[in-house]
Motif scaffolding. Structure first.
Motif, PDB file in Angstrom:
ATOM      1  N   GLY A  80       0.826  -1.206   0.000  1.00  0.00           N
ATOM      2  CA  GLY A  80       0.000   0.000   0.000  1.00  0.00           C
ATOM      3  C   GLY A  80       0.856   1.249   0.000  1.00  0.00           C
ATOM      4  N   THR A  81       1.875   1.234   0.837  1.00  0.00           N
ATOM      5  CA  THR A  81       2.794   2.374   0.913  1.00  0.00           C
ATOM      6  C   THR A  81       3.506   2.574  -0.414  1.00  0.00           C
ATOM      7  OG1 THR A  81       3.186   1.732   3.196  1.00  0.00           O
ATOM      8  CG2 THR A  81       4.684   3.362   2.266  1.00  0.00           C
ATOM      9  N   PHE A  82       3.929   1.444  -0.978  1.00  0.00           N
ATOM     10  CA  PHE A  82       4.635   1.504  -2.249  1.00  0.00           C
ATOM     11  C   PHE A  82       3.728   2.039  -3.350  1.00  0.00           C
ATOM     12  CE2 PHE A  82       5.427  -0.759  -6.281  1.00  0.00           C
ATOM     13  CZ  PHE A  82       6.581  -0.095  -6.639  1.00  0.00           C
ATOM     14  N   ALA A  83       2.476   1.556  -3.366  1.00  0.00           N
ATOM     15  CA  ALA A  83       1.528   1.988  -4.393  1.00  0.00           C
ATOM     16  C   ALA A  83       1.332   3.493  -4.340  1.00  0.00           C
ATOM     17  CB  ALA A  83       0.197   1.259  -4.218  1.00  0.00           C
ATOM     18  N   ASN A  84       1.199   4.029  -3.119  1.00  0.00           N
ATOM     19  CA  ASN A  84       1.034   5.473  -2.978  1.00  0.00           C
ATOM     20  C   ASN A  84       2.266   6.228  -3.442  1.00  0.00           C
ATOM     21  OD1 ASN A  84      -1.596   5.571  -2.042  1.00  0.00           O
ATOM     22  ND2 ASN A  84      -0.973   5.171   0.066  1.00  0.00           N
ATOM     23  N   ALA A  85       3.425   5.693  -3.086  1.00  0.00           N
ATOM     24  CA  ALA A  85       4.666   6.339  -3.495  1.00  0.00           C
ATOM     25  C   ALA A  85       4.779   6.350  -5.018  1.00  0.00           C
ATOM     26  CB  ALA A  85       5.862   5.621  -2.877  1.00  0.00           C
ATOM     27  N   LEU A  86       4.318   5.248  -5.626  1.00  0.00           N
ATOM     28  CA  LEU A  86       4.376   5.144  -7.091  1.00  0.00           C
ATOM     29  C   LEU A  86       3.459   6.178  -7.746  1.00  0.00           C
ATOM     30  CD1 LEU A  86       5.482   3.657  -9.536  1.00  0.00           C
ATOM     31  CD2 LEU A  86       3.636   2.009  -9.308  1.00  0.00           C
ATOM     32  N   LEU A  87       2.252   6.322  -7.176  1.00  0.00           N
ATOM     33  CA  LEU A  87       1.302   7.283  -7.745  1.00  0.00           C
ATOM     34  C   LEU A  87       1.778   8.716  -7.573  1.00  0.00           C
ATOM     35  CD1 LEU A  87      -2.331   6.081  -7.046  1.00  0.00           C
ATOM     36  CD2 LEU A  87      -1.178   6.363  -9.224  1.00  0.00           C
ATOM     37  N   ASP A  88       2.581   8.962  -6.544  1.00  0.00           N
ATOM     38  CA  ASP A  88       3.102  10.304  -6.303  1.00  0.00           C
ATOM     39  C   ASP A  88       4.362  10.585  -7.119  1.00  0.00           C
ATOM     40  OD1 ASP A  88       1.159  11.112  -4.590  1.00  0.00           O
ATOM     41  OD2 ASP A  88       2.172  10.437  -2.786  1.00  0.00           O
ATOM     42  N   SER A  89       4.762   9.621  -7.928  1.00  0.00           N
ATOM     43  CA  SER A  89       5.986   9.784  -8.704  1.00  0.00           C
ATOM     44  C   SER A  89       5.933  11.046  -9.557  1.00  0.00           C
ATOM     45  CB  SER A  89       6.189   8.598  -9.645  1.00  0.00           C
ATOM     46  OG  SER A  89       6.436   7.437  -8.921  1.00  0.00           O
ATOM     47  N   LYS A  90       7.027  11.743  -9.554  1.00  0.00           N
ATOM     48  CA  LYS A  90       7.106  12.927 -10.398  1.00  0.00           C
ATOM     49  C   LYS A  90       8.137  12.677 -11.480  1.00  0.00           C
ATOM     50  CE  LYS A  90       5.840  16.307  -6.877  1.00  0.00           C
ATOM     51  NZ  LYS A  90       5.508  15.325  -5.818  1.00  0.00           N
ATOM     52  N   TYR A  91       7.737  12.965 -12.683  1.00  0.00           N
ATOM     53  CA  TYR A  91       8.688  12.895 -13.782  1.00  0.00           C
ATOM     54  C   TYR A  91       9.223  14.293 -14.035  1.00  0.00           C
ATOM     55  CZ  TYR A  91       6.571   8.322 -14.592  1.00  0.00           C
ATOM     56  OH  TYR A  91       6.115   7.044 -14.451  1.00  0.00           O
ATOM     57  N   ASN A  92      10.431  14.353 -14.559  1.00  0.00           N
ATOM     58  CA  ASN A  92      10.969  15.687 -14.830  1.00  0.00           C
ATOM     59  C   ASN A  92      10.420  16.228 -16.153  1.00  0.00           C
ATOM     60  OD1 ASN A  92      12.647  14.816 -16.983  1.00  0.00           O
ATOM     61  ND2 ASN A  92      14.218  14.166 -15.513  1.00  0.00           N
ATOM     62  N   ARG A  93      10.687  17.489 -16.373  1.00  0.00           N
ATOM     63  CA  ARG A  93      10.137  18.196 -17.522  1.00  0.00           C
ATOM     64  C   ARG A  93      10.498  17.523 -18.850  1.00  0.00           C
ATOM     65  NH1 ARG A  93       7.757  23.330 -17.696  1.00  0.00           N
ATOM     66  NH2 ARG A  93       7.846  23.338 -15.440  1.00  0.00           N
ATOM     67  N   LYS A  94      11.744  17.062 -18.943  1.00  0.00           N
ATOM     68  CA  LYS A  94      12.213  16.428 -20.172  1.00  0.00           C
ATOM     69  C   LYS A  94      11.454  15.113 -20.403  1.00  0.00           C
ATOM     70  CE  LYS A  94      16.546  14.793 -22.303  1.00  0.00           C
ATOM     71  NZ  LYS A  94      16.591  13.349 -22.001  1.00  0.00           N
ATOM     72  N   GLN A  95      11.284  14.340 -19.335  1.00  0.00           N
ATOM     73  CA  GLN A  95      10.546  13.080 -19.445  1.00  0.00           C
ATOM     74  C   GLN A  95       9.100  13.338 -19.870  1.00  0.00           C
ATOM     75  OE1 GLN A  95      11.428  11.731 -15.425  1.00  0.00           O
ATOM     76  NE2 GLN A  95      12.653  10.035 -16.208  1.00  0.00           N
ATOM     77  N   GLU A  96       8.493  14.390 -19.288  1.00  0.00           N
ATOM     78  CA  GLU A  96       7.110  14.725 -19.644  1.00  0.00           C
ATOM     79  C   GLU A  96       7.013  15.122 -21.111  1.00  0.00           C
ATOM     80  OE1 GLU A  96       4.676  13.985 -18.050  1.00  0.00           O
ATOM     81  OE2 GLU A  96       5.453  13.726 -16.039  1.00  0.00           O
ATOM     82  N   SER A  97       7.979  15.920 -21.532  1.00  0.00           N
ATOM     83  CA  SER A  97       7.969  16.392 -22.907  1.00  0.00           C
ATOM     84  C   SER A  97       8.149  15.223 -23.878  1.00  0.00           C
ATOM     85  CB  SER A  97       9.084  17.433 -23.054  1.00  0.00           C
ATOM     86  OG  SER A  97       9.208  17.805 -24.388  1.00  0.00           O
TER      87      SER A  97
END
Ligand SMILES: [Zn+2]
Length: 203
Positions: free
Chosen positions: A117-134
């Motif tokens: 459960g903790t891991f799942a939440n951490a995964l959903l909170d993952s932030k990608y950087n601007r380059k990855q998003e682009s």
């Protein structure tokens, strides 16, 4: 995560709609894909390296079929570009799951339910950087273009996010998780529209 979320049944209208939209996309970016809907209030979607695509019903409520194709194309892009692998490693760390961070696949099977459960939440909170998003945006654009979908739907999806960001505080928390990894939706929508114009796919 499937065990910790209300998964829509096979005959649920959300599942029926998602299958209808994605039935022709069983494999993309080297992945064999499977789709499920979580009937939850958060506005979100994600894809995993095993080809699992999970779409939240609240996202489906606000997006058209073409917009969903754009958003899921973007999430598949994160997996195809290996961003997800990196995010999972970092999510392990944030969930403080000892040395599992550097371990190989299969480790997840040995985690306790609360750790998961903790891991799942951490995964959903993952932030990608601007380059990855682009780059994930570019991936989705090519996905849409190659399958002859309206590439402008990707822009209108981001425009909807931009409008929601401007909306009330309550709406904001609802979209916060997804938005946190997708900064500046308005300018991303504009960038996609520019590209579509250059390709002659938008006026
Ligand atoms: Zn993203």
């Amino acid at each position: 995560m499937d065990a910790n979320n209300p998964v829509a049944a096979a005959n649920d209208p959300y599942t029926v709609r998602l299958n209808k939209i994605f039935s022709k996309h069983k494999s993309e970016g080297g992945l064999t894909l499977n789709y499920k809907v979580y009937k939850v209030k958060d506005v979100n979607a994600f894809a995993c390296a095993d080809g699992s695509v999970r779409v939240f019903s609240s996202l489906m409520d606000i997006m058209s079929d073409d917009e969903l194709l754009g958003i899921i194309g973007h999430e598949i892009g994160h997996v195809a570009n290996k961003d997800t692998r990196d995010a999972i490693r970092s999510a392990y760390k944030r969930a403080a799951i000892s040395d599992a961070a550097s371990s190989q696949s299969g480790v997840v099977n040995s985690l306790s339910e609360s750790e998961l459960g903790t891991f799942a939440n951490a995964l959903l909170d993952s932030k990608y950087n601007r380059k990855q998003e682009s780059e994930a945006d570019d991936y989705s654009y090519e996905f849409m273009k190659s399958h002859k979908y309206k590439v402008t739907a990707l822009a209108s999806a981001f425009q909807k996010f931009a409008d929601m960001e401007k909306a009330s505080g309550a709406e904001r928390t609802k979209t916060e998780k997804m938005m946190s990894s997708h900064p500046d939706s308005g300018s991303r929508a504009a960038k996609i529209l520019d590209k579509a114009k250059k390709d002659g796919l938008s006026k």
